[in-house]
Design an enzyme around this catalytic site. Structure first.
Site, PDB file in Angstrom:
ATOM      1  N   THR A 120     111.615 -31.002 -14.556  1.00  0.00           N
ATOM      2  CA  THR A 120     111.567 -31.401 -13.150  1.00  0.00           C
ATOM      3  C   THR A 120     112.202 -32.776 -12.956  1.00  0.00           C
ATOM      4  O   THR A 120     112.861 -33.053 -11.970  1.00  0.00           O
ATOM      5  CB  THR A 120     110.104 -31.444 -12.651  1.00  0.00           C
ATOM      6  OG1 THR A 120     109.466 -30.208 -12.954  1.00  0.00           O
ATOM      7  CG2 THR A 120     110.031 -31.677 -11.163  1.00  0.00           C
ATOM      8  N   ARG A 167     111.545 -34.994 -21.015  1.00  0.00           N
ATOM      9  CA  ARG A 167     110.265 -35.616 -21.409  1.00  0.00           C
ATOM     10  C   ARG A 167     109.731 -34.924 -22.643  1.00  0.00           C
ATOM     11  O   ARG A 167     109.618 -33.704 -22.691  1.00  0.00           O
ATOM     12  CB  ARG A 167     109.234 -35.503 -20.294  1.00  0.00           C
ATOM     13  CG  ARG A 167     109.555 -36.415 -19.158  1.00  0.00           C
ATOM     14  CD  ARG A 167     108.442 -36.480 -18.133  1.00  0.00           C
ATOM     15  NE  ARG A 167     108.980 -37.100 -16.934  1.00  0.00           N
ATOM     16  CZ  ARG A 167     108.393 -37.100 -15.756  1.00  0.00           C
ATOM     17  NH1 ARG A 167     107.225 -36.505 -15.608  1.00  0.00           N
ATOM     18  NH2 ARG A 167     108.957 -37.687 -14.731  1.00  0.00           N
ATOM     19  N   SER A 225     107.073 -41.187 -16.566  1.00  0.00           N
ATOM     20  CA  SER A 225     106.340 -41.279 -15.305  1.00  0.00           C
ATOM     21  C   SER A 225     104.840 -41.493 -15.483  1.00  0.00           C
ATOM     22  O   SER A 225     104.425 -42.466 -16.092  1.00  0.00           O
ATOM     23  CB  SER A 225     106.628 -40.022 -14.500  1.00  0.00           C
ATOM     24  OG  SER A 225     106.093 -40.160 -13.224  1.00  0.00           O
ATOM     25  N   HIS A 226     104.058 -40.541 -15.007  1.00  0.00           N
ATOM     26  CA  HIS A 226     102.599 -40.683 -14.997  1.00  0.00           C
ATOM     27  C   HIS A 226     101.978 -40.222 -16.316  1.00  0.00           C
ATOM     28  O   HIS A 226     100.763 -40.282 -16.466  1.00  0.00           O
ATOM     29  CB  HIS A 226     102.031 -39.837 -13.861  1.00  0.00           C
ATOM     30  CG  HIS A 226     102.502 -38.416 -13.961  1.00  0.00           C
ATOM     31  ND1 HIS A 226     103.801 -38.061 -13.678  1.00  0.00           N
ATOM     32  CD2 HIS A 226     101.880 -37.300 -14.356  1.00  0.00           C
ATOM     33  CE1 HIS A 226     103.941 -36.773 -13.884  1.00  0.00           C
ATOM     34  NE2 HIS A 226     102.794 -36.279 -14.293  1.00  0.00           N
ATOM     35  N   ASP A 228     102.142 -45.313 -10.276  1.00  0.00           N
ATOM     36  CA  ASP A 228     102.101 -44.689 -11.602  1.00  0.00           C
ATOM     37  C   ASP A 228     102.946 -45.456 -12.621  1.00  0.00           C
ATOM     38  O   ASP A 228     103.415 -46.567 -12.366  1.00  0.00           O
ATOM     39  CB  ASP A 228     102.573 -43.237 -11.517  1.00  0.00           C
ATOM     40  CG  ASP A 228     104.058 -43.140 -11.206  1.00  0.00           C
ATOM     41  OD1 ASP A 228     104.582 -44.047 -10.546  1.00  0.00           O
ATOM     42  OD2 ASP A 228     104.706 -42.159 -11.630  1.00  0.00           O
ATOM     43  N   ASP A 256     106.023 -45.389 -13.719  1.00  0.00           N
ATOM     44  CA  ASP A 256     107.343 -45.917 -13.354  1.00  0.00           C
ATOM     45  C   ASP A 256     107.441 -46.345 -11.897  1.00  0.00           C
ATOM     46  O   ASP A 256     108.544 -46.610 -11.399  1.00  0.00           O
ATOM     47  CB  ASP A 256     108.443 -44.910 -13.699  1.00  0.00           C
ATOM     48  CG  ASP A 256     108.301 -43.603 -12.951  1.00  0.00           C
ATOM     49  OD1 ASP A 256     107.169 -43.257 -12.565  1.00  0.00           O
ATOM     50  OD2 ASP A 256     109.318 -42.915 -12.737  1.00  0.00           O
ATOM     51  N   ASP A 313     106.990 -44.817  -8.980  1.00  0.00           N
ATOM     52  CA  ASP A 313     107.488 -44.020  -7.849  1.00  0.00           C
ATOM     53  C   ASP A 313     106.385 -43.255  -7.129  1.00  0.00           C
ATOM     54  O   ASP A 313     106.578 -42.792  -6.015  1.00  0.00           O
ATOM     55  CB  ASP A 313     108.649 -43.100  -8.260  1.00  0.00           C
ATOM     56  CG  ASP A 313     108.297 -42.159  -9.391  1.00  0.00           C
ATOM     57  OD1 ASP A 313     107.141 -42.188  -9.862  1.00  0.00           O
ATOM     58  OD2 ASP A 313     109.194 -41.395  -9.823  1.00  0.00           O
ATOM     59  N   ARG A 314     105.221 -43.127  -7.760  1.00  0.00           N
ATOM     60  CA  ARG A 314     104.123 -42.424  -7.082  1.00  0.00           C
ATOM     61  C   ARG A 314     103.197 -43.412  -6.391  1.00  0.00           C
ATOM     62  O   ARG A 314     103.159 -44.586  -6.752  1.00  0.00           O
ATOM     63  CB  ARG A 314     103.293 -41.640  -8.097  1.00  0.00           C
ATOM     64  CG  ARG A 314     104.063 -40.542  -8.768  1.00  0.00           C
ATOM     65  CD  ARG A 314     103.140 -39.706  -9.616  1.00  0.00           C
ATOM     66  NE  ARG A 314     103.895 -38.586 -10.162  1.00  0.00           N
ATOM     67  CZ  ARG A 314     103.363 -37.426 -10.524  1.00  0.00           C
ATOM     68  NH1 ARG A 314     102.058 -37.250 -10.437  1.00  0.00           N
ATOM     69  NH2 ARG A 314     104.122 -36.461 -10.990  1.00  0.00           N
ATOM     70  N   THR A 352     109.935 -28.086  -5.766  1.00  0.00           N
ATOM     71  CA  THR A 352     109.368 -29.299  -6.363  1.00  0.00           C
ATOM     72  C   THR A 352     110.454 -30.048  -7.137  1.00  0.00           C
ATOM     73  O   THR A 352     111.220 -29.437  -7.881  1.00  0.00           O
ATOM     74  CB  THR A 352     108.225 -28.908  -7.321  1.00  0.00           C
ATOM     75  OG1 THR A 352     107.176 -28.369  -6.526  1.00  0.00           O
ATOM     76  CG2 THR A 352     107.715 -30.106  -8.092  1.00  0.00           C
ATOM     77  N   SER A 382     102.492 -34.297  -5.027  1.00  0.00           N
ATOM     78  CA  SER A 382     102.258 -34.938  -6.317  1.00  0.00           C
ATOM     79  C   SER A 382     102.324 -36.462  -6.191  1.00  0.00           C
ATOM     80  O   SER A 382     102.876 -37.137  -7.045  1.00  0.00           O
ATOM     81  CB  SER A 382     103.278 -34.441  -7.335  1.00  0.00           C
ATOM     82  OG  SER A 382     104.600 -34.650  -6.854  1.00  0.00           O
ATOM     83  N   LYS A 406     111.443 -41.337  -4.928  1.00  0.00           N
ATOM     84  CA  LYS A 406     110.197 -41.649  -4.244  1.00  0.00           C
ATOM     85  C   LYS A 406     109.797 -43.061  -4.629  1.00  0.00           C
ATOM     86  O   LYS A 406     110.261 -43.586  -5.634  1.00  0.00           O
ATOM     87  CB  LYS A 406     109.125 -40.627  -4.573  1.00  0.00           C
ATOM     88  CG  LYS A 406     108.790 -40.455  -6.046  1.00  0.00           C
ATOM     89  CD  LYS A 406     107.830 -39.282  -6.198  1.00  0.00           C
ATOM     90  CE  LYS A 406     107.350 -39.101  -7.607  1.00  0.00           C
ATOM     91  NZ  LYS A 406     108.189 -38.195  -8.396  1.00  0.00           N
ATOM     92  N   ARG A 442      99.824 -24.906 -12.216  1.00  0.00           N
ATOM     93  CA  ARG A 442      99.298 -25.602 -11.050  1.00  0.00           C
ATOM     94  C   ARG A 442      98.943 -24.566  -9.981  1.00  0.00           C
ATOM     95  O   ARG A 442      99.746 -23.669  -9.684  1.00  0.00           O
ATOM     96  CB  ARG A 442     100.324 -26.576 -10.478  1.00  0.00           C
ATOM     97  CG  ARG A 442     100.803 -27.629 -11.456  1.00  0.00           C
ATOM     98  CD  ARG A 442     101.320 -28.857 -10.709  1.00  0.00           C
ATOM     99  NE  ARG A 442     102.120 -29.731 -11.537  1.00  0.00           N
ATOM    100  CZ  ARG A 442     101.631 -30.590 -12.441  1.00  0.00           C
ATOM    101  NH1 ARG A 442     100.339 -30.637 -12.663  1.00  0.00           N
ATOM    102  NH2 ARG A 442     102.431 -31.370 -13.128  1.00  0.00           N
TER     103      ARG A 442
HETATM  104  C1  G16 Z   1     108.182 -35.523 -10.992  1.00  0.00           C
HETATM  105  C2  G16 Z   1     109.168 -35.174  -9.934  1.00  0.00           C
HETATM  106  C3  G16 Z   1     108.452 -34.770  -8.672  1.00  0.00           C
HETATM  107  C4  G16 Z   1     107.478 -33.651  -8.967  1.00  0.00           C
HETATM  108  C5  G16 Z   1     106.532 -34.071 -10.066  1.00  0.00           C
HETATM  109  C6  G16 Z   1     105.626 -32.959 -10.530  1.00  0.00           C
HETATM  110  O1  G16 Z   1     107.483 -36.667 -10.619  1.00  0.00           O
HETATM  111  O2  G16 Z   1     110.016 -36.256  -9.654  1.00  0.00           O
HETATM  112  O3  G16 Z   1     109.410 -34.379  -7.752  1.00  0.00           O
HETATM  113  O4  G16 Z   1     106.751 -33.315  -7.835  1.00  0.00           O
HETATM  114  O5  G16 Z   1     107.273 -34.476 -11.193  1.00  0.00           O
HETATM  115  O6  G16 Z   1     106.397 -31.947 -11.065  1.00  0.00           O
HETATM  116  P1  G16 Z   1     105.760 -30.737 -11.852  1.00  0.00           P
HETATM  117  O7  G16 Z   1     104.805 -30.106 -10.879  1.00  0.00           O
HETATM  118  O8  G16 Z   1     106.914 -29.878 -12.223  1.00  0.00           O
HETATM  119  O9  G16 Z   1     105.009 -31.295 -13.031  1.00  0.00           O
HETATM  120  P2  G16 Z   1     107.330 -37.871 -11.622  1.00  0.00           P
HETATM  121  O10 G16 Z   1     106.533 -38.891 -10.862  1.00  0.00           O
HETATM  122  O11 G16 Z   1     106.594 -37.291 -12.798  1.00  0.00           O
HETATM  123  O12 G16 Z   1     108.719 -38.289 -11.950  1.00  0.00           O
END
Ligand code: G16
Length: 544
Positions: free
Chosen positions: A18, A22, A113-114, A278, A280, A282-283, A345, A366, A377, A497
């Protein structure tokens, strides 16, 4: 300094998910693993040769080591200039801001990210295109294709670069500019929001706030902007020191993981406003006194009130939300006579809509919200938006949201995550659901009548690209929805999910608990997808 060519072999698992590639840190530490992926970026993004790249990460374990490798590979691959965040730090939104401000040929952002950090936890890398946004699928697929046939990479032999001294140095023929990670971003925030008014709010003596940086990258940004420029009390930012393992925490701003913040906004001595971001940056999570704002509601409230905020005072052009995000924003868009786009997503799907001026605001369930100011974001941006709104309206978070529900109806919302489940079992569950889609419309389950059931597909209105199999949607006649999707960001097994949404237009019924409202829909979802039998789980890992 000599450039050396290292012989390597492809790894088969380098398809970005996504949001970038990772994996566990240990996977990235396997010799050549990171290097192969980075070389695939340079091989496919040919403008980087002779061009400029922004570089930085969220400071997690392996950030500094990875940056040293990427700098040496950038030099070997003919990159002319690297804009590097001091200390190797750049929040994802700040990286997007830099790419746009300095018109770079792209950016490399290191983050998972998170996801937790540390030697046994997660790491990640993603490429952002010159518009500042996450690479679209055409680019990530090209990079992935290249990783499958890679046989060598180029790197220079050199001493480690001092990442902490601002200024300029050269590595081979490459200029490395080590820049203040915060300044450009803070300047941009000053253009968008009424800092004077927020300053007055902080100095009114009747307003208190805590921002939980979760020992992640946003700490220095939040301290500079909130405590420095806006005059918030010292100590407003908690956990503000970035740490490689996020202090052992899970840098995911939700009710389950940001428990310190949740307790500071609860009870009789609660602060008026709480926010977190979070790993990085962005959340975001927005909390009032004893009050949680769902990310879906946050987007809707922003859209409805954007005209009150300096940077959006002339109006917004449209709104977008990811498919599993609640339809609260759709109701606002409809009232304003705007289009609300429903995308798969992944922030990358908003890029074209933003570039084409079709939308000004967008968001996801999310915990992500953002606007046309950058192409990612933006956690702190969302917090400043809310602060600006509180300062203008002189009302509490709860009052603002409840007034919104009264006017537009309430979209109750919850998400169940089943993490690290068996991958074939998860895929089997989705196949099973797909096989049922044709027979579902018209059926009534526990008094809920199914209006439609489909496997979400998206045709990008700008470039026409089609993306399929983006999640199972089951919509009911009363506006409620159940959505099933497999996450694209997990690093272990599969994550299922389950997203649930129930619409309540009647203000007298808008104060029930989410659990009560959702109970029947949860049971319908569990039975339809056979979650217990297929995953072996009786409970979700996290409910948000
Ligand atoms: C990333 C994406 C978001 C997405 C989220 C969850 O966020 O940038 O657009 O909504 O993952 O994705 P999934 O449901 O596929 O785990 P982040 O903050 O992890 O970069």
């Amino acid at each position: 300094m000599d450039t050396v060519t290292i012989t390597t072999q492809p790894f088969s698992d380098q398809r970005p998910g996504t949001s970038g590639l990772r994996k566990k840190v240990k996977a990235f530490q396997v010799p050549h693993y990171l290097e192969n992926f980075v070389q695939a970026i340079f091989d496919t993004q040919t403008d980087l040769r002779g061009g400029t790249v922004a570089l930085g990460g969220d400071g997690r374990f392996y950030n500094r080591e990875a940056i040293q490798i990427i700098l040496r590979m950038a030099a070997a691959n003919g990159v002319k200039r690297v804009l590097l965040g001091q200390g190797g730090l750049l929040s994802t939104p700040a990286a997007s801001c830099l790419i746009r401000n300095y018109k770079t040929n792209g950016g490399i952002i290191l983050s998972a990210s998170h996801n937790p950090g540390g030697p046994d936890e997660d790491f990640g890398i993603k490429f952002n295109t010159p518009n500042g946004g996450p690479a679209p699928e055409s680019v990530t697929e090209a990079i992935f294709e290249r990783t499958k046939s890679i046989t060598e990479y180029a790197i220079i032999e050199s001493q480690a670069v001092d990442l902490d001294q601002p200024g300029e140095l050269t590595l081979g023929d490459t200029r490395i500019q080590i820049i203040d990670s915060v300044k450009d971003y803070a300047d941009m925030m000053m253009q968008l929001f009424d800092f004077e008014r927020i300053h007055q709010l902080f100095n009114s003596g009747v307003f208190s706030m805590r921002f939980d940086a979760m020992h992640a990258v946003t700490g220095p940004y939040a301290k500079y902007i909130l405590e420095g420029l806006l005059g918030a009390q010292p100590g407003t930012v908690i956990n503000g020191e970035p740490k490689v393992d996020f202090g052992g925490g899970h840098p995911d701003p939700n009710l389950a993981h940001a428990h310190e913040l949740v307790s500071l906004t609860s009870g009789p001595n609660a602060v008026d406003f709480g926010a977190a971001s979070d790993g990085d940056g962005d959340r975001n999570m927005i909390l009032g006194r004893n009050f949680f704002v769902t990310p879906s509601d946050s987007l809707a409230v922003m859209a409805a009130n954007a005209h009150l905020i300096k940077g959006y005072a002339t109006g917004i052009s449209g709104v977008a939300r990811s498919m599993p995000t609640s339809q609260a924003a759709d109701r606002v868009a409809e009232r304003l006579g705007l289009t609300c786009y429903e995308t798969p997503t992944g922030w990358k799907f908003f890029g074209n809509l933003l570039d084409a001026g079709k939308i000004s605001l967008c968001g996801e369930e999310s915990f992500g919200t953002g606007s046309n100011h950058i192409r990612e974001k933006d956690g702190l941006w969302a917090v400043l938006f809310w602060l600006n709104l509180l300062a203008v309206k002189q009302q509490s978070v709860e009052m603002i949201v409840k007034a919104h529900w009264k006017s537009f109806g309430r979209n109750y919302y919850t998400r169940y995550d089943y993490e690290a489940i068996d991958k074939p079992a998860a895929e089997g569950l989705m196949v099973h659901l797909r096989s049922k889609l044709g027979s579902l419309p018209g059926q009534t389950l526990d008094n809920y009548q199914i209006a439609y059931a489909d496997d979400f597909a998206y045709a990008d209105p700008v470039d026409g690209n089609r993306t399929e199999h983006q999640g199972i949607r089951i919509g009911f006649e009363d506006g409620s929805r159940i959505v099933f999707r497999l996450s694209g960001t997990g690093t272990e097994g599969a994550t299922l999910r389950l997203y649930l949404e129930a619409f309540e237009p009647d203000p007298s019924k808008q104060t029930q608990s989410t659990e009560t409202v959702m109970e029947r829909l949860v049971n319908i979802a569990l039975a339809l997808a056979e979650i217990g039998q297929r995953t072996g789980r009786t409970e979700p890992t996290v409910i948000t």
